[in-house]
Design a protein around this motif. Structure first.
Motif, PDB file in Angstrom:
ATOM      1  N   GLN A 109      34.823  46.402  35.963  1.00  0.00           N
ATOM      2  CA  GLN A 109      34.358  46.601  37.345  1.00  0.00           C
ATOM      3  C   GLN A 109      34.046  48.068  37.618  1.00  0.00           C
ATOM      4  O   GLN A 109      33.104  48.393  38.336  1.00  0.00           O
ATOM      5  CB  GLN A 109      35.418  46.093  38.320  1.00  0.00           C
ATOM      6  N   GLU A 126      30.423  49.484  38.814  1.00  0.00           N
ATOM      7  CA  GLU A 126      30.224  50.311  40.016  1.00  0.00           C
ATOM      8  C   GLU A 126      29.304  51.483  39.744  1.00  0.00           C
ATOM      9  O   GLU A 126      28.565  51.930  40.630  1.00  0.00           O
ATOM     10  CB  GLU A 126      31.579  50.816  40.531  1.00  0.00           C
ATOM     11  N   GLU A 159      43.240  48.041  42.803  1.00  0.00           N
ATOM     12  CA  GLU A 159      42.489  47.400  41.727  1.00  0.00           C
ATOM     13  C   GLU A 159      43.305  46.291  41.083  1.00  0.00           C
ATOM     14  O   GLU A 159      42.804  45.189  40.833  1.00  0.00           O
ATOM     15  CB  GLU A 159      42.118  48.433  40.654  1.00  0.00           C
ATOM     16  N   ARG A 218      43.671  43.201  43.473  1.00  0.00           N
ATOM     17  CA  ARG A 218      42.446  42.385  43.546  1.00  0.00           C
ATOM     18  C   ARG A 218      42.245  41.572  42.275  1.00  0.00           C
ATOM     19  O   ARG A 218      41.886  40.402  42.325  1.00  0.00           O
ATOM     20  CB  ARG A 218      41.228  43.293  43.773  1.00  0.00           C
ATOM     21  N   THR A 219      42.470  42.207  41.149  1.00  0.00           N
ATOM     22  CA  THR A 219      42.222  41.528  39.874  1.00  0.00           C
ATOM     23  C   THR A 219      43.222  40.404  39.655  1.00  0.00           C
ATOM     24  O   THR A 219      42.861  39.337  39.132  1.00  0.00           O
ATOM     25  CB  THR A 219      42.254  42.539  38.719  1.00  0.00           C
ATOM     26  N   THR A 273      41.979  37.500  41.682  1.00  0.00           N
ATOM     27  CA  THR A 273      40.822  36.856  41.066  1.00  0.00           C
ATOM     28  C   THR A 273      41.240  36.002  39.879  1.00  0.00           C
ATOM     29  O   THR A 273      40.785  34.859  39.720  1.00  0.00           O
ATOM     30  CB  THR A 273      39.803  37.921  40.615  1.00  0.00           C
ATOM     31  N   GLU A 304      39.802  55.284  45.236  1.00  0.00           N
ATOM     32  CA  GLU A 304      39.615  53.971  45.844  1.00  0.00           C
ATOM     33  C   GLU A 304      39.006  54.124  47.236  1.00  0.00           C
ATOM     34  O   GLU A 304      39.516  54.884  48.073  1.00  0.00           O
ATOM     35  CB  GLU A 304      40.966  53.249  45.945  1.00  0.00           C
ATOM     36  N   THR A 358      29.476  45.815  45.509  1.00  0.00           N
ATOM     37  CA  THR A 358      30.808  46.190  45.027  1.00  0.00           C
ATOM     38  C   THR A 358      31.866  45.898  46.085  1.00  0.00           C
ATOM     39  O   THR A 358      32.945  45.373  45.789  1.00  0.00           O
ATOM     40  CB  THR A 358      30.831  47.685  44.656  1.00  0.00           C
ATOM     41  N   ASP A 359      31.558  46.230  47.340  1.00  0.00           N
ATOM     42  CA  ASP A 359      32.499  45.955  48.429  1.00  0.00           C
ATOM     43  C   ASP A 359      32.714  44.454  48.604  1.00  0.00           C
ATOM     44  O   ASP A 359      33.832  44.012  48.884  1.00  0.00           O
ATOM     45  CB  ASP A 359      31.988  46.549  49.739  1.00  0.00           C
ATOM     46  N   ARG A 389      32.593  42.169  46.316  1.00  0.00           N
ATOM     47  CA  ARG A 389      33.497  41.705  45.271  1.00  0.00           C
ATOM     48  C   ARG A 389      34.936  42.005  45.646  1.00  0.00           C
ATOM     49  O   ARG A 389      35.836  41.177  45.442  1.00  0.00           O
ATOM     50  CB  ARG A 389      33.141  42.391  43.943  1.00  0.00           C
ATOM     51  N   LYS A 390      35.176  43.164  46.230  1.00  0.00           N
ATOM     52  CA  LYS A 390      36.540  43.547  46.585  1.00  0.00           C
ATOM     53  C   LYS A 390      37.084  42.711  47.728  1.00  0.00           C
ATOM     54  O   LYS A 390      38.220  42.232  47.681  1.00  0.00           O
ATOM     55  CB  LYS A 390      36.577  45.034  46.946  1.00  0.00           C
ATOM     56  N   ALA A 405      38.081  39.175  46.712  1.00  0.00           N
ATOM     57  CA  ALA A 405      39.078  38.992  45.652  1.00  0.00           C
ATOM     58  C   ALA A 405      40.031  37.860  46.029  1.00  0.00           C
ATOM     59  O   ALA A 405      40.534  37.790  47.146  1.00  0.00           O
ATOM     60  CB  ALA A 405      39.855  40.284  45.432  1.00  0.00           C
TER      61      ALA A 405
END
Length: 942
Positions: free
Chosen positions: A323, A327, A387, A390-391, A394, A502, A592-593, A595-596, A599
């Motif tokens: 990720q 970005e 990070e 979020r991961t 997911t 971040e 990108t936002d 995706r965050k 999550a």
């Protein structure tokens, strides 16, 4: 002496510590346990060493997936056998004890198994796998399926005449792979695999051996390596386990291993001792690619619960680093078009840390710097709590969906798990166990643990590596020498880096819920299981709840409109308007936002502006339908303008296409469009660098808003796992609130028509001895569903005959075939094409043979047997499709666009049964006019 009194507090602390200690021991004990094997699969081994896996699975119903897995590939070939592991796979379809030449494929076609699409096989360095799906309605067909596996395993004929015929087919497959990439690979692969036999055992082999080998060489390979102790039979599907086991024992117990067995040993890949770089160019290459390969190492084998937990750590690391690199492509001047870094598989039993980047307009230095420095940033400073959080969300969501679909998993997916277990000892604990592990361990993985993994896994500056730069000879940036390339890489790894920063983003998609519209009417179609809602803003919604999947919702929307409504000078803006918006995001969120903020959710949508319509498509899990509808609302109401992301999009596309004209296939396709449409302003085209220079950000956004800013006339379709009563308020809120004026929307016919034939053209491009034949039949014709069915049947019948003639009899092609459609909009027309890659020396012969098959159909129609093969294949496909959410969404959308009767889907089997030989003959004469065709052939320059 009296004993002192024990403090109650000390006792409580002692008890707590004892509890924690015992809990820790218990946890450690569980982590050290061996990974279990999924109890849903039966694994056995015959006395001769053959392994088998059996699982009963009813998705899809009335079908079983059979696999013959041979733990032997090109790496086991002797010097005079290079290419013969793959050639053996081909010969398995060309005669055995129980199936003579063509009998195998012909029989399978009669029971609805399509050659290539269903029936298939592949050969790699280390294994050969045969793929055979069989319908289970008739027991005798299942019996024949196991007989086919037995024949493949033990009685392939290798008749001399059939070997000679198949040489041409395999050489044509080899020809397909030739070109810039293959030529460059020949230079760097020996360096990449230096010291290992893998460097000289590409599965396709060597043309000179394929042309001249004697039959005893291929028979020797078959005898040495096709033996039961190197084989597995995998059976997954709608078949009783005991019955399947009996079939396996009946067909495979009698197989014997050779008296003198050649040892099947693992092939070593030595670790790299020193760093090296290589620059390889080719005038037909299209993009510059940097690849960095660090030293190989033995891949760990997962055997314990702790190993499985470690694989979660690896997955967290890989996703987070990926990720970050993604970005970097979201900047005005991206350092590369796309790239990645990971620790992963190399060849069987080995892994390596690798990085790659497709270069952008900035060239080599910024790409290497960006990749190397992101590696170093992660190695030195690790990742952030956000990070990791979020991961984890997911990954947990992905596992939850797999768990929720555990009783709806397709048999084909399960077979691959068992193949990997046999060949590479991949664990198969089963989805229930894996889900439990995720629940128990994922949240307990600390940031420090992941960061330690990153520090240990990412090679430091100075680590031994091979750096490969491939690409075109000419470019608008200077290519370094090999020494300069290595120096650039080493220096980039030593550059000072700072911790990742971040960016704070909103915690939810929508700050304020839209004011809902209303559902003004509701109509039910019980026959199809549909509910149609009419909303207050002139929008319709069609709902089809299903139980085909437990955790899937498919979404689609459509309306007439499209690019053709705009003047030709606005074409670039109209054509790329929806793409530009998806690159910039919605509301306050960049991609990108998005995706965050998403999550832990599974929902996605994508708008599209076609030539005569605008549409939106998406999917979600059952729990995330509201998120899906929120995204839809935002794409209609709040497309985002972002100058930097627009510039990033243009820069990446220009970099992608700047050397594309060097590719002969690209040039040929461009020429085909020019020939067919005589440079019409709206002719189909392949993009060029200048195409993207002409896109105006503001105008593209204006066009997008014109197409999606008013939802009047849109019909949305939702199919899948939802409750109508619960979803209706969401529809009223997010779709009922879409802006609408009530105006009428339609499309425009811009007069785009292909040329009339007969016409024959030649395009000369490329250095390899490769040709491509393209044939086209186009014209006006009234559309109807029944006529469409006849045309599709004609094409499928012809594909059967063309395979028999051009491939099996003439050995002139590996693949190719016909395709075509009737179209209702923007005008009633038909479009049929054929494509055959081949050698230049065979062009005339193959064109003549193709026309001969067409003429036979026009004169006599197909045989009843061939037509029945098509009908049975369609019947088998229909039985699977009718329980597929995507299929239903497509059918409903098509019925809306074409104004056809949606209930036609229920009469499909009846309609295909009614097709006659005369129908196909008449259809061939109607559309395949020898006086109205266009033939374009790509030939090499010399």
């Amino acid at each position: 002496m009296a004993h002192p009194k024990t403090s109650p507090l000390r006792f409580i602390l002692f008890a707590a510590l004892l509890f924690l200690y015992c809990g820790s021991l218990q946890a450690q004990g569980k982590l050290s346990q061996k990974l279990p094997v999924d109890p849903n699969v039966k694994i056995g081994k015959l006395a001769n060493g053959l392994t088998y896996y059996i699982r009963k699975n009813q998705r899809p119903e009335k079908k079983v997936e059979l696999r013959l897995v041979v733990n032997a590939g090109s790496i086991l070939e002797d010097d005079d056998q290079q290419g013969l592991a793959h050639f053996t796979e081909h010969m398995a379809f060309n005669g055995s004890r129980n199936f003579k030449k063509n009998d195998l494929v012909s029989f399978l076609q009669t029971i609805g198994v399509e050659f290539g699409a269903d029936l298939n096989a592949y050969t790699s360095f280390d294994e050969t796998v045969y793929i055979l799906p069989i319908p289970t309605e008739k027991k005798e067909n299942v019996e024949k399926g196991f007989q086919i596996l037995e024949d493949w395993a033990s009685t392939v004929a290798f008749e001399g005449s059939e070997i000679d015929k198949e040489r041409g087919v395999v050489l044509e497959e080899s020809r397909l792979g030739k070109g810039a990439q293959e030529r460059m690979q020949k230079v760097y692969l020996p360096k990449l695999l230096e010291g290992s036999k893998y460097a000289n055992r590409l599965p396709i082999g060597k043309d000179d051996i394929l042309k001249t080998f004697k039959s005893d060489a291929i028979k020797r390979f078959y005898k040495d390596w096709y033996r039961p102790d190197l084989m597995a039979v995998v059976v997954v599907g709608d078949l009783d386990v005991t019955e399947a086991e009996n079939y396996i024992k009946a067909h495979f117990t009698k197989l014997k291993n050779p008296t003198k067995q050649r040892p099947r040993t693992d092939i070593p890949v030595p670790g790299r001792k020193q760093s090296e770089a290589v620059v390889v160019t080719d005038k037909e290459a299209t993009n510059h690619l940097i690849q960095i390969y660090y030293s190989t190492q033995k891949a760990p084998v997962e055997t314990t619960v702790n190993d499985y937990r470690t694989s979660m750590v690896r997955s967290l690391f890989t996703r987070m680093l990926s990720q970050r690199l993604q970005e970097l492509t979201q900047t005005a001047n991206p350092p590369f078009i796309f790239g990645g870094s990971s620790q992963g598989g190399f060849v069987r039993g080995y892994e390596a840390y690798t990085s790659y980047a497709v270069l952008g307009k900035g060239g080599v230095e910024p790409a290497i710097a960006a990749v190397a420095q992101e590696n170093e940033r992660a190695r030195k400073f690790g990742f952030t709590p956000a990070e990791l959080d979020r991961t984890k969300k997911t990954m947990m969501k992905t596992m939850e969906r797999a768990y929720n679909e555990r009783d709806k998993t397709e048999s084909e997916t399960l077979t691959q798990e068992y193949i990997d277990n046999f060949l590479e000892k991949e664990p198969i604990p089963g989805i229930e166990t894996e889900y439990t592990y995720y629940q128990e361990y994922l949240n307990g993985i600390s940031l420090d643990e992941v960061n330690q993994y990153a520090a240990k896994t990412i090679p430091p500056a100075g680590a031994s590596k091979l750096v490969v730069l491939t690409g075109p000879e000419k470019a608008d940036f200077k290519l370094p020498s090999s020494d300069e390339l290595l120096a650039l890489t080493e220096n980039a790894s030593k550059a000072e880096v700072k911790p990742y920063e971040e960016k704070a983003i909103a915690s939810s998609l929508m700050e304020k819920t839209p004011t809902p519209g209303t559902i003004i009417s509701e109509k039910e179609n019980k026959e199809l299981g549909l509910t149609e809602l009419s909303l207050s803003n002139h929008v319709k919604v069609i709902l089809k709840p299903t139980d085909f999947k437990n955790d899937q919702v498919i979404f689609a929307g459509t309306r007439f409109g499209g690019q053709y409504l705009y003047p030709a000078e606005d074409r670039d803006n109209a054509e790329f308007a929806s793409t530009v918006v998806t690159q910039m995001g919605v509301d306050q969120f960049s991609p990108t936002d998005l995706r965050k903020v998403l999550a832990g959710k599974n929902a996605s949508v994508a708008p599209r502006i076609g030539t005569i319509s605008e549409s939106i498509n998406g999917q979600s899990s059952a729990a995330d339908v509201e998120t899906l509808l929120q995204l839809t609302n935002l794409y209609f109401t709040k497309p985002r303008k972002d100058d930097e992301l627009f510039q990033s999009f243009v820069a990446k596309q220009q970099a992608m296409y700047q050397n594309m004209a060097a590719d002969p296939q690209f040039t040929f396709q461009d020429s085909v469009f020019h020939i067919l449409y005589r440079n019409h302003a709206w002719s189909p085209r392949v993009p060029k660098v200048e195409t993207f220079s002409r896109i105006n950000e503001q105008r593209a956004l204006e066009i997008y808003k014109e197409r999606f800013g008013d939802a009047t006339g849109f019909t949305f379709v939702l199919v899948g796992a939802f409750d109508i009563a619960k979803i209706k308020p969401l529809i009223a809120t997010y779709l009922g609130s879409l802006p609408a004026t009530g105006k009428t929307y339609t499309f425009k016919d811009v007069g785009l028509r292909p040329v009339k034939g007969p016409m024959t053209k030649e395009v000369k491009k490329g250095t390899e001895q490769k040709s491509l034949i393209r044939l086209f039949w186009n014209g006006e014709a009234p559309y109807s569903d029944s006529e469409q069915l006849k045309l599709q049947a004609l094409i499928e019948v012809l594909n059967i005959k063309l395979i028999e003639s051009l491939r099996e009899e003439l050995s002139g092609v590996y693949g190719g075939g016909m395709f075509g459609n009737l179209n209702k909009f923007p005008y009633n027309n038909y479009s049929i094409g054929a494509s055959f890659p081949c050698g230049p020396e065979n062009v005339d012969k193959l064109v003549k043979a193709a026309w001969a098959e067409i003429d036979k159909i026009k004169a006599n129609g197909p045989t009843e047997a061939d037509l029945n093969k098509v009908k049975e294949t369609w019947k088998q496909q229909y039985e699977v499709n009718i329980k597929d959410n995507n299929f239903w969404a497509r059918q409903i959308i098509q019925s809306i666009e074409y104004g056809s009767d949606a209930t036609n889907v229920l009469s499909y089997e009846k309609r295909i049964s009614a097709l006659t030989v005369k129908d196909i003959k008449d259809t061939a004469n109607k559309y395949l006019d020898a006086k109205n065709y266009v033939q374009v052939v790509l030939n090499p320059e010399k």
